[in-house]
Design a protein around this motif. Structure first.
Motif, mmCIF file in Angstrom:
data_model
loop_
_atom_site.group_PDB
_atom_site.id
_atom_site.type_symbol
_atom_site.label_atom_id
_atom_site.label_comp_id
_atom_site.label_asym_id
_atom_site.label_seq_id
_atom_site.Cartn_x
_atom_site.Cartn_y
_atom_site.Cartn_z
ATOM 1 N N LEU A 167 2.739 -86.555 -2.723
ATOM 2 C CA LEU A 167 3.639 -86.678 -3.865
ATOM 3 C C LEU A 167 2.865 -86.608 -5.173
ATOM 4 O O LEU A 167 1.762 -87.156 -5.290
ATOM 5 C CB LEU A 167 4.388 -88.011 -3.800
ATOM 6 N N SER A 168 3.449 -85.914 -6.130
ATOM 7 C CA SER A 168 2.871 -85.846 -7.473
ATOM 8 C C SER A 168 3.755 -86.663 -8.408
ATOM 9 O O SER A 168 4.952 -86.389 -8.546
ATOM 10 C CB SER A 168 2.811 -84.400 -7.942
ATOM 11 N N PHE A 169 3.163 -87.681 -9.051
ATOM 12 C CA PHE A 169 3.923 -88.561 -9.943
ATOM 13 C C PHE A 169 3.736 -88.139 -11.397
ATOM 14 O O PHE A 169 2.621 -87.910 -11.850
ATOM 15 C CB PHE A 169 3.493 -90.016 -9.755
ATOM 16 N N GLU A 170 4.859 -88.042 -12.108
ATOM 17 C CA GLU A 170 4.830 -87.668 -13.518
ATOM 18 C C GLU A 170 4.897 -88.936 -14.383
ATOM 19 O O GLU A 170 5.017 -90.062 -13.878
ATOM 20 C CB GLU A 170 6.019 -86.745 -13.832
ATOM 21 N N GLU A 171 4.863 -88.736 -15.695
ATOM 22 C CA GLU A 171 4.871 -89.867 -16.630
ATOM 23 C C GLU A 171 6.144 -90.693 -16.505
ATOM 24 O O GLU A 171 6.148 -91.899 -16.782
ATOM 25 C CB GLU A 171 4.739 -89.339 -18.075
ATOM 26 N N ASP A 172 7.247 -90.055 -16.096
ATOM 27 C CA ASP A 172 8.523 -90.766 -16.008
ATOM 28 C C ASP A 172 8.658 -91.592 -14.731
ATOM 29 O O ASP A 172 9.709 -92.191 -14.467
ATOM 30 C CB ASP A 172 9.696 -89.782 -16.116
ATOM 31 N N GLY A 173 7.601 -91.597 -13.895
ATOM 32 C CA GLY A 173 7.647 -92.400 -12.685
ATOM 33 C C GLY A 173 8.356 -91.747 -11.509
ATOM 34 O O GLY A 173 8.583 -92.384 -10.478
ATOM 35 N N ILE A 174 8.682 -90.479 -11.666
ATOM 36 C CA ILE A 174 9.323 -89.744 -10.571
ATOM 37 C C ILE A 174 8.267 -88.929 -9.831
ATOM 38 O O ILE A 174 7.467 -88.221 -10.443
ATOM 39 C CB ILE A 174 10.434 -88.797 -11.092
ATOM 40 N N GLY A 175 8.252 -89.034 -8.507
ATOM 41 C CA GLY A 175 7.314 -88.270 -7.690
ATOM 42 C C GLY A 175 8.037 -87.198 -6.904
ATOM 43 O O GLY A 175 9.063 -87.456 -6.274
ATOM 44 N N THR A 176 7.519 -86.000 -6.980
ATOM 45 C CA THR A 176 8.061 -84.910 -6.168
ATOM 46 C C THR A 176 6.925 -84.341 -5.335
ATOM 47 O O THR A 176 5.763 -84.331 -5.768
ATOM 48 C CB THR A 176 8.676 -83.787 -7.037
ATOM 49 N N GLY A 177 7.247 -83.880 -4.137
ATOM 50 C CA GLY A 177 6.178 -83.370 -3.283
ATOM 51 C C GLY A 177 6.672 -82.661 -2.054
ATOM 52 O O GLY A 177 7.832 -82.254 -1.968
ATOM 53 N N SER A 178 5.767 -82.524 -1.096
ATOM 54 C CA SER A 178 6.029 -81.773 0.128
ATOM 55 C C SER A 178 5.473 -82.534 1.320
ATOM 56 O O SER A 178 4.541 -83.329 1.188
ATOM 57 C CB SER A 178 5.369 -80.389 0.066
ATOM 58 N N GLY A 179 6.030 -82.243 2.469
ATOM 59 C CA GLY A 179 5.544 -82.838 3.705
ATOM 60 C C GLY A 179 5.461 -81.804 4.800
ATOM 61 O O GLY A 179 6.209 -80.821 4.799
ATOM 62 N N ARG A 180 4.541 -82.006 5.723
ATOM 63 C CA ARG A 180 4.396 -81.136 6.883
ATOM 64 C C ARG A 180 4.291 -82.002 8.136
ATOM 65 O O ARG A 180 3.773 -83.123 8.095
ATOM 66 C CB ARG A 180 3.140 -80.257 6.757
ATOM 67 N N SER A 181 4.764 -81.484 9.261
ATOM 68 C CA SER A 181 4.788 -82.270 10.481
ATOM 69 C C SER A 181 3.947 -81.633 11.571
ATOM 70 O O SER A 181 3.303 -80.594 11.373
ATOM 71 C CB SER A 181 6.233 -82.443 10.971
ATOM 72 N N ILE A 182 3.946 -82.291 12.733
ATOM 73 C CA ILE A 182 3.263 -81.785 13.928
ATOM 74 C C ILE A 182 4.317 -81.464 14.971
ATOM 75 O O ILE A 182 5.411 -82.040 14.950
ATOM 76 C CB ILE A 182 2.253 -82.821 14.478
ATOM 77 N N PRO A 183 4.044 -80.535 15.890
ATOM 78 C CA PRO A 183 5.024 -80.218 16.944
ATOM 79 C C PRO A 183 5.405 -81.476 17.722
ATOM 80 O O PRO A 183 4.549 -82.266 18.114
ATOM 81 C CB PRO A 183 4.260 -79.228 17.840
ATOM 82 N N GLY A 184 6.716 -81.670 17.878
ATOM 83 C CA GLY A 184 7.179 -82.831 18.630
ATOM 84 C C GLY A 184 7.681 -83.970 17.769
ATOM 85 O O GLY A 184 8.241 -84.942 18.279
ATOM 86 N N PHE A 185 7.500 -83.875 16.436
ATOM 87 C CA PHE A 185 7.994 -84.909 15.534
ATOM 88 C C PHE A 185 8.852 -84.260 14.462
ATOM 89 O O PHE A 185 8.367 -83.457 13.663
ATOM 90 C CB PHE A 185 6.845 -85.683 14.887
#
Length: 563
Positions: A378-396
């Protein structure tokens, strides 16, 4: 990390039959048998597809409706805008459709949303701009299937829309003039896994047929269609394989000076799926990631060699900047992981201040690959909001897991293996604990990475010509992985680390046969083995050329002590 080796049960009788009947060597016959490519027509289609192997584009739902409307736009010289995406699939989709329509005498505009400021897909501000420019027909490429409100808004402004997309539709389709997407529930088209540019290719194929053009008028774009198809990691089977196989042949003699320039600048001498995935795609994607997608599009459209040279330099610079940015975020993320001992957890969730949104997904992929754990950055900006990305593993299923965290998440979207997410900084720590508990409840620690192995073979039975024959299986990619083999009970003849300890170099003996082996990013294992140790190895067979001399080599994927 322990990995599970899963070796195909080779049907020796079937391999012998294929080898004798179709004059194939045993290695090639084994791979075909493992992939259930066993009858004459399937073998021909897989090894030697032709232009006659494309499906009829008019089998696609709404194709007739879309083509009639585009022909009307050509005849009336209407104002048409192509609305695309900022990745390779989107850029190549716009290139192909715009070029084809301009060849028909229709000048068209395009709109690519800025990844950093607008995000993916249609938005109302963009539609306002398109309307202000006098657009009468909007054609989406590689997007649009989920733009229910936006297309309704376009309708209210008097803009008709044709959607061409390949993403999964929701329960409701947009109220467009035509929706061309083989993943529609009512689709009867024989293949559903085309990339966005593949769908566009079917549109220009249908237009070519409608206008009575020679096949070459749409087949000549297969070089660009191939780039988008391979880059979008769709399964390289059926019609995608026809596109990739014929497209690669065309790339070698491409008349697109922008494509030729970016290939030359990438440093790859051999044109194959590997050089596209690791040489061309990152440079095009870097433009979108850094908010400059129009430069990549113009590279493919330009007919001016000086402009092409300038744009090629720009793409290489964007890619260098992307790599530098990615490296800084990766190093920062790994430092957090080590300081907080997150590698001991079932999941990895880290955040940083003003991490670049264009590359955060790539870093998440690298973290997941490195630790074999689902990761969210997650990347947090000055306004306290975090936006980001996620990746998983096979089976989850990452998407399913996050659907149980709605009390801590502002919003999220994606699928089982990759997500985008927005969260408030004040809820970050609570979310981390909640996500970790959900993963533990799913027994994620029991998931072991699996290496699928085509066959166990004796190196003494392999020769250069046999290994070279595996090239007939190219292009490799999703749905057609590079063949992997297991070699048992080899003796280490020499062992050393390369590139400041990063890679592992071995010579191995099987009886009187000596073979080289290379393990990229496996250098740490140099301390675990000694000359004379007996080991089992899993890897890809390849021919290594050095100083004009060809030698067989195993590109190792895993190694363990012989039992």
């Amino acid at each position: 990390m322990n990995k599970k080796w899963q070796i195909y049960e080779v049907d020796e009788e079937k391999v012998e039959e294929l080898s004798n009947k179709y004059h194939l060597n045993k290695l090639l016959a084994t791979i075909l048998a493992n992939r259930n490519i066993v009858n004459e027509e399937d073998i021909r289609l897989f090894l030697n597809p032709t232009r006659n192997d494309f499906h009829d584009p008019y089998l696609m739902t709404d194709m007739e409706k879309a083509i009639n409307r585009i022909v009307e736009a050509i005849e009336k010289q209407e104002k048409v805008t192509i609305y695309g995406d900022y990745d390779v699939d989107g850029i190549t989709s716009i290139t192909v459709l715009k070029s084809f329509l301009q060849d028909r005498g229709l000048e068209v505009s395009q709109y690519i949303p800025n990844r950093l400021h607008e995000g993916y897909g249609l938005n109302k501000n963009a539609i306002d701009k398109i309307h202000h420019d006098g657009c009468e027909l909007m054609i989406t490429v590689d997007c649009g299937i989920s733009a229910i409100e936006e297309i309704e808004y376009a309708n209210s402004l008097g803009i008709e829309t044709i959607v061409t997309d390949h993403h999964e539709p929701g329960n409701e389709l947009p109220n467009a003039l035509a929706v061309i997407n083989n993943k529609r529930k009512d689709s009867t088209y024989p293949f559903r896994e085309l990339a966005g540019v593949g769908v566009v290719f079917k549109v220009i194929q249908a237009l070519g047929m409608k206008l009575g053009l020679k096949e070459e008028e749409y087949l000549k774009y297969l070089d660009i269609v191939c780039i988008g198809t391979i880059s979008d990691i769709v399964p390289l089977v059926d019609e995608n394989r026809v596109i990739a196989k014929l497209g690669l042949l065309l790339i070698k003699q491409t008349k697109n000076i922008g494509l030729r320039s970016i290939i030359q600048s990438s440093g790859y001498t051999k044109i194959d799926s590997n050089s596209i995935s690791f040489g061309i795609a990152p440079r095009i994607n870097a433009c979108g990631r850094m908010g400059k997608a129009e430069d990549a599009l113009q590279l493919f459209l330009s007919k001016n060699i000086n402009e092409v040279s300038e744009l090629t330099n720009k793409l290489n610079e964007y890619n260098r900047l992307r790599q530098d940015t990615e490296k800084k975020i990766f190093e920062s993320a790994v430092k957090q992981i080590e300081e907080e001992h997150l590698a001991e957890n079932a999941t990895i969730t880290v955040g940083g201040h003003n991490w670049h949104h264009g590359v955060i997904g790539i870093v998440s992929s690298k973290i997941t690959e490195m630790y074999f754990k689902p990761s969210i950055l997650l990347s947090f900006e000055e306004d306290g909001i975090g936006t980001g990305s996620g990746r998983s593993i096979p089976g989850f299923d990452l998407h399913e897991a996050l659907s149980k965290c709605t009390d801590t998440i502002e919003k999220f979207g994606g699928h089982s293996m990759a997500i985008g997410i927005t969260i408030k900084k004040e809820k970050f720590e609570v979310f981390k604990k909640e996500f970790e508990e959900i993963a533990k409840e799913a027994n994620i620690e029991e998931i072991v990475p699996i290496i699928n192995i085509d066959a166990k073979i004796d190196f003494s039975s392999i020769h250069k010509e046999m290994v070279e024959s595996l090239k007939e299986l190219e292009p490799f990619g999703e749905g057609n992985k590079m063949p992997v083999f297991a070699f048992k009970n080899l003796k280490i003849d020499s062992i050393r680390a390369l590139s400041e300890g990063k890679h592992l170099k071995l010579t191995l003996k099987e009886g009187n046969t000596v073979v080289n082996a290379i393990g990229f990013n496996m250098g740490a294992l140099v301390e675990d083995y000694r000359i004379g140790d007996k080991i089992d190895v899993v890897g890809v067979l390849e021919v290594n050329t050095f100083n004009g001399v060809d030698t067989l080599q195993i590109n190792m994927k895993d190694i363990m002590r012989a039992i």
